[in-house]
Design a protein around this motif. Structure first.
Motif, PDB file in Angstrom:
ATOM      1  N   PRO A   1      44.606  44.589  39.585  1.00  0.00           N
ATOM      2  CA  PRO A   1      44.486  43.601  40.906  1.00  0.00           C
ATOM      3  C   PRO A   1      44.507  44.469  42.196  1.00  0.00           C
ATOM      4  N   PRO A   2      43.558  43.550  43.126  1.00  0.00           N
ATOM      5  CA  PRO A   2      43.347  44.632  44.251  1.00  0.00           C
ATOM      6  C   PRO A   2      44.531  45.153  45.326  1.00  0.00           C
TER       7      PRO A   2
ATOM      8  N   GLU B   1      39.034  43.229  47.111  1.00  0.00           N
ATOM      9  CA  GLU B   1      38.650  42.089  46.297  1.00  0.00           C
ATOM     10  C   GLU B   1      37.157  41.654  46.682  1.00  0.00           C
TER      11      GLU B   1
ATOM     12  N   THR C   1      38.633  43.749  40.588  1.00  0.00           N
ATOM     13  CA  THR C   1      39.639  42.794  39.954  1.00  0.00           C
ATOM     14  C   THR C   1      40.747  43.181  39.115  1.00  0.00           C
TER      15      THR C   1
END
Length: 144
Positions: free
Chosen positions: A48-49, A40, A45
């Motif tokens: 999602p990480p 992150e 992004t």
């Protein structure tokens, strides 16, 4: 020296090569939250990480086992090369750094990933033309 010696050297080379990726996969899958925080911080992004870390961990593990055991090593090594280039660009964008020390560290990591991608491409060719001894399967795709 007979062929067995050279076959052993090739196998040891494969073992040494995948040691990094299998170890990295274990880290991705056992320290997901910490690695997701780092991802992150590097601007990851989508996905999602946390999911990106898990996916990359599984991919590193699959590629490492594929190369080590010679289970469709052509696909494992080619996939690893692609993953390493993506990782280099996404995670080690040294050209975005302003701090000289951070820039140098990211450049080293970027160059390492690119060099390893090159080695994985070499392996891809050798696996693709079925030139690697001591494998469980041959290449997934026929070279001829």
């Amino acid at each position: 020296m007979d062929n067995t010696f050279w076959e052993l050297v090739i196998f040891v080379g494969r073992l040494l090569f995948v040691f990094l990726f299998i170890g990295s996969a274990i880290g991705h899958l056992t320290q997901t939250d910490a690695m997701a925080g780092y991802a992150e911080s590097r601007g990851v992004t989508a996905p999602p990480p946390k999911l990106a870390v898990q996916i990359s961990g599984i991919a590193f593990l699959a590629a490492g086992v594929s190369i080590l055991l010679g289970i469709w090593g052509d696909i494992g090594s080619l996939g690893l090369a692609v993953l390493l280039v993506i990782t280099a660009v996404m995670m080690h964008a040294f050209w975005k750094e302003t701090d000289p020390m951070a820039k140098q560290m990211e450049m080293v990591a970027f160059n390492k990933d690119i060099a390893l991608a090159g080695a994985a491409l070499f392996l891809w060719v050798y696996f693709h033309f079925d030139l690697v001894p001591w494998t469980i399967t041959g290449p997934l795709f026929d070279a001829y």
